[in-house]
Every structure is written in structure tokens, then in C-alpha cells.
Scaffold this active site. Structure first.
Site, PDB file in Angstrom:
ATOM      1  CB  THR B  49      -0.931  -0.026   1.220  1.00 26.80           C
ATOM      2  OG1 THR B  49      -1.752  -1.196   1.121  1.00 26.80           O
ATOM      3  CG2 THR B  49      -1.807   1.207   1.285  1.00 26.80           C
ATOM      4  CE1 TYR B 142      -1.200  -4.900   3.755  1.00 26.33           C
ATOM      5  CE2 TYR B 142      -0.789  -4.748   1.404  1.00 26.33           C
ATOM      6  CZ  TYR B 142      -0.836  -4.166   2.649  1.00 26.33           C
ATOM      7  OH  TYR B 142      -0.528  -2.835   2.785  1.00 26.33           O
ATOM      8  CE  LYS B 172       1.704  -4.155   6.451  1.00 25.78           C
ATOM      9  NZ  LYS B 172       1.928  -3.139   5.429  1.00 25.78           N
TER      10      LYS B 172
END
Lengths: 315, 315
Positions: B49, B142, B172
Site C-alpha cells: 500500500t 495481506y 500482515k
């Protein structure tokens, strides 16, 4: 049909069929597009939300578009979805569509980062338009906040029209919020506004909308076209009531898998039911329930001639 | 540093610099990655991101990754973001990363369609893993619901680990919700969990987390590494308090443009400040304010040797 410079009428965001290996099925796709035109669609918007457009790769989108045009569908009747999170991808897809002569493109805003600034979205579209650099480009903004989360606030629409008056010519409003559609129509007469559902077709036309671009056009284009063609006649409200009832019945089911299940059923072609993840196809029982509910409650039945085209027109 | 099979420690989701023409600047990118390793990053996660990863095209991501490896960065220290809305794109990016020997990939769920079913997400990942078809593949999920909106519920994580125990090895967690991170750690001992912010580094390590993957590693990797290396020492809480205060000060500014403004300032390289739309670079005044606030309040100063690498290690 009203004469207009750009698009108007009943536009289908075309479903994308997949083969056994999960890749797009070009043959089924072209046949479905032909059938939609025979059924009364005035234009086609492949690679929208209903098309699972963002579940397709760039090459897949471009190859399918070329297949339609190779088959003889006029590119000025095509408004492919060319939006992408990456500006570079949006430029590639849009330039490809313009080079093929498409009448317009339907563009999502970049939708990964949430709550972008108005200035950031303005720059995305300015860079995209200047990156394509072709005066033939016609952009239809794709406002669908329930899915994309990022949308086009009224102020941004105004800035885009002001800066690119010959390029940013219309908008599909899939907000589901009539007051938003009405506000855009009031602020920008002549801007080609398409509600994203036939629920708002008649009230849209009465306020200057150009038509509608709706998922359900994949199965009920003829009835929706009936409202479009007859909207000034006394029975228009009665026609609208029928397509409203059908739309509400369809959207009580999961939209995309249900539309594909209907095509699979009436074409007697189970492969049509395939979806790409994250969607999941209806179960056999769910599909039967959808077919039965819509046939018994709303008379929805699809007819195809042997060549896969509209039985009515082919017969 | 704890010995582990997979990744551990302090991982930077690497910022992506852009050239004057808006295309990724490979030279600045490689130099920044080198500097991050010198500063103490144990691994790098390009195309997350913070990297504006979803604002990059597929080719752009693949070329940048190749440039890192060509420059001699060991691929087992790379965990590129390979998620995409389209399964076909996710397969292309992931296969490319595996073929280059990357230690793992950081995968977003498909994020266009909202509220997908658990089964639909399960199929997306199953089809992706089987599509890549390489036993070297290591997937880190993610989870970043504030941005992607679509995330990984605990039940889905469990199903993915159960079905692909040697492939789905970590996650994550950028939910910003410590109770979620704690629940995953409790449910799956040995699963490599990385909080998405150093705010949770020390409490994460105490509960079995593998480290952290955090935007701010782009400017403060050394201090974050200090907590990672010393987490069992008596002064660990005091070290954590410092990185917590800095992180909170940074995130009071718009994260990505601010990190780039800091690099532009300390490298004396205004080009580093460029972002892709929908982001907008900080104004000169905003950038000065960020530099001043973080330097005066938290002692944040970046040092580079003439070759662009860490001054401390190069000197």
C-alpha cells in the site's frame, strides 16, 4: 429513438462467460452480445461491474473487445469499462478502445485508496485524458460507490466537465440514490446521465436522462427498451411498474451469479453459470429457485434461436 | 535475530519513486532499497500500500522487482505484493516472483467486489496457488480492511492454513486492531504474523509475532530494528515508547506523500516527492512543516552517504 450525439437508450453491462479452464469464452461472449442487440439493447458496456470486469486481466479485456468488433458489432455502440487502479493501466485500456473506434469508455475512479482528495481524482482523470491524447475519446464517469467506495462528488463532476467539455460527456450513476442522479441532471443539462438501474429509467427520462445502463438488461432488455421507446405515452407508468417489479425480484438474489444461472438455464448451457472468484455460482437448487420465482412471478423466460440469437428476431 | 524458516524482523513496504514523466524511477528505487537494508531492514516488501503498488501496472511491478535482483539484492529477502482484483493478474505476478526466487509474496484479497463470501475468497486463493503450481511459493496474507475493505476473517485464515499448510505461512495485519492480531497469534502458533505498524511491535513480539511490516520503516528502520533486536531487554519498553511517539507524529500527516517529502528533503532530491494520482504531493509549506515537526519533536533526521547508501554504514 431520440437522436443524440453520444449514447442513449438501453445499455447492457455485458456478462462475461468463462470456459472450463476459467478463461473468458469468446464464442459465448460474442453470441450473447449479438443476442442483446437483437433484444433491443442500443449499446453494450462490456467490462463493467456486472461483467466481472475487474476480475479480468488487461489482455483479456482487450481480446474480448477485439472479438466483438471482428464479429461486426459496430464500435460506436460499445462503451467498454477501462477504469483501473493504476493510471498506466487505464491509459492502455482506454487508448486501445479509442483506437478501435469505440463510442466511449466507462471509467471507474482509481478504487484502491479510499477517500482520495478531489484534486487527486482530478489529476488522475486529467493525466489519463492527456495520456491517451486523442480527441475522439469520450469518457463516461462510472459512479458506483456501493462497490468502488470511491465515487464522483458533484463538485468533481463539475470540474471535469468544465476542463474537458468535449471529452467528459456523461456518467453512469449506480449510487442507487435518485436524489444524486437528479442533482447531476439539474446541474448539467446535456450531460449524458444513465441511472445504473432501470428502477429509475422513467423518472430519469422525464428529467433528461439519456437512458439506463443496467445489469438486468442481460435478461430483460426488451421490456426495458419498451419503457425507453414509450416513455411519453400514457401507459409508460404501467410499463415501468412491470420492469420495476422484475428488477426487484432479480436483485433479491445475488445479482451476477443469478443472471448467469438464468442464461445457463434458458440456453441449456451449464457452462454459462461459471463465475470467477470471489464470486461463487449458485447451487443447482438456488438456480432452480431463481428461474421458477422469476418465471412464475414475472413471466421471465428467455428465448434463443438455434444460432443463439434472439428467437423473436431470428424466427 | 531469532532463527526462523521464513521472514522475520523489520520489513519495509518500499516507497516507489517516480520520474518526471510519471514512470517508476528504477535507479532511485534500487538506491532506496539498498539504503533500507543498510539501515537495518531485514527484508523488503515492495508493491504494498505504501509503495502505491496498486497504482503500478503489472509490467512496472515486474520490471522493478527484476531490477532489485539484478542489483544483487537477495530474492529471499523480498516479499513483493502480488495481489490483484483479477485472479489471472495475481497468478502472473506471483509466478514471476516465485520464478525469481522471492522468499514470499504479500497478497491482498481481490478488493473490487465488497463483502465477498468466505467460500469465494477461499476459491480465489486456492485457484491462485494451484494456478502458480510451484511448491516454492510462500504466501503472506495481506489484511488491510481500512483500505482494501475486503479482509481475511479468522475462519478464512484457518481454512487457508489447513488446506495449504506449507504455502500460506503468514499474514500482515494492518487492521490497526490489536485484538485481531492477538487472536490470530493465539489461534495459529508458528504462523508468521506481522503487525502492519511498529505501534504493535513489542507487544506483538511478546505474543509470538515475527516482526512488523510498516510504512514508517522507510524513514526510521534503525530505531524500529532497535526494538526488534532488544525486545527481551529491560529497556525494551522505553525503546518502544520512542518509536511509538515517532509513528504517531508521522501518521498525523498524510502518510505516503509525507514519507516521500522526507526523502526528498534529506536526499536534497525534489523528484522523490512525486506521487501518482489519486495521491497529491505535499505543498512546499506542508513538507517543511513535516520535516520540522519530526526533527524537532522526535529527532528524525535521515543521513545518506554520497552513493545514496546509509551514511552510518558507508562512513
Amino acid at each position: 429513438m431520440t437522436k443524440k450525439k453520444g449514447f442513449c437508450g438501453v445499455i447492457a453491462p455485458v456478462l462475461t462467460p468463462f470456459g472450463e479452464d476459467g478463461s473468458p469464452d469468446t464464442e459465448r461472449f460474442v453470441a450473447h452480445c449479438r443476442w442483446l442487440i437483437d433484444e433491443g439493447c442500443t449499446a453494450l458496456a462490456p467490462f463493467g461491474t456486472t461483467s466481472e470486469g475487474n476480475s479480468l486481466g488487461l489482455d483479456e479485456r482487450m481480446e474480448l473487445l477485439e472479438a466483438l468488433i471482428d464479429d461486426g458489432i459496430k464500435p460506436d455502440r460499445l462503451m467498454p469499462g477501462t477504469g483501473a487502479c493504476a493510471l498506466s493501466d487505464a491509459v492502455v485500456l482506454t487508448r486501445h478502445a479509442v483506437d478501435l473506434g469505440c463510442g466511449g469508455v466507462l471509467m471507474l475512479p482509481p478504487f484502491y485508496y479510499k477517500a482520495p482528495s478531489e484534486e487527486g481524482l482530478m489529476r488522475f482523470f486529467a493525466d489519463m485524458i492527456e495520456g491517451v491524447g486523442d480527441e475522439r475519446l469520450r469518457v463516461y464517469l462510472y459512479h458506483i460507490p456501493p462497490v468502488a467506495q470511491v465515487g464522483f462528488p458533484l463538485a468533481l463532476i463539475g470540474r471535469l466537465i468544465e476542463r474537458f467539455p468535449n471529452t467528459v460527456v456523461g456518467l453512469k450513476d449506480s449510487s442507487g440514490d435518485w436524489s444524486n442522479t437528479a442533482a447531476i441532471l439539474e446541474a448539467h443539462p446535456g450531460f449524458e446521465v444513465f441511472p445504473g438501474s432501470e428502477l429509475f429509467l422513467l423518472q430519469g427520462l422525464r428529467k433528461g436522462a439519456a437512458g439506463c445502463i443496467s445489469a438486468t438488461c442481460n435478461v430483460s432488455a426488451a421490456a426495458i427498451r419498451g419503457v425507453y421507446d414509450n416513455w411519453t405515452r400514457p401507459d409508460a407508468d404501467a410499463l415501468q411498474a412491470k420492469i420495476t417489479a422484475l428488477r426487484k425480484a432479480v436483485q433479491a438474489f445475488p445479482m451476477i451469479p443469478t443472471l448467469k444461472a438464468l442464461l445457463a438455464h434458458y440456453r441449456d448451457d451449464p457452462g454459462w453459470a461459471r463465475v470467477r472468484p470471489p464470486f461463487v455460482a449458485l447451487s443447482e437448487a438456488e438456480a432452480q429457485e431463481a428461474v421458477r420465482t422469476l418465471a412464475e412471478g414475472h413471466g421471465l423466460r428467455l428465448a434463443f434461436a438455434q444460432n443463439g440469437r434472439s428467437a423473436a428476431l431470428a424466427g
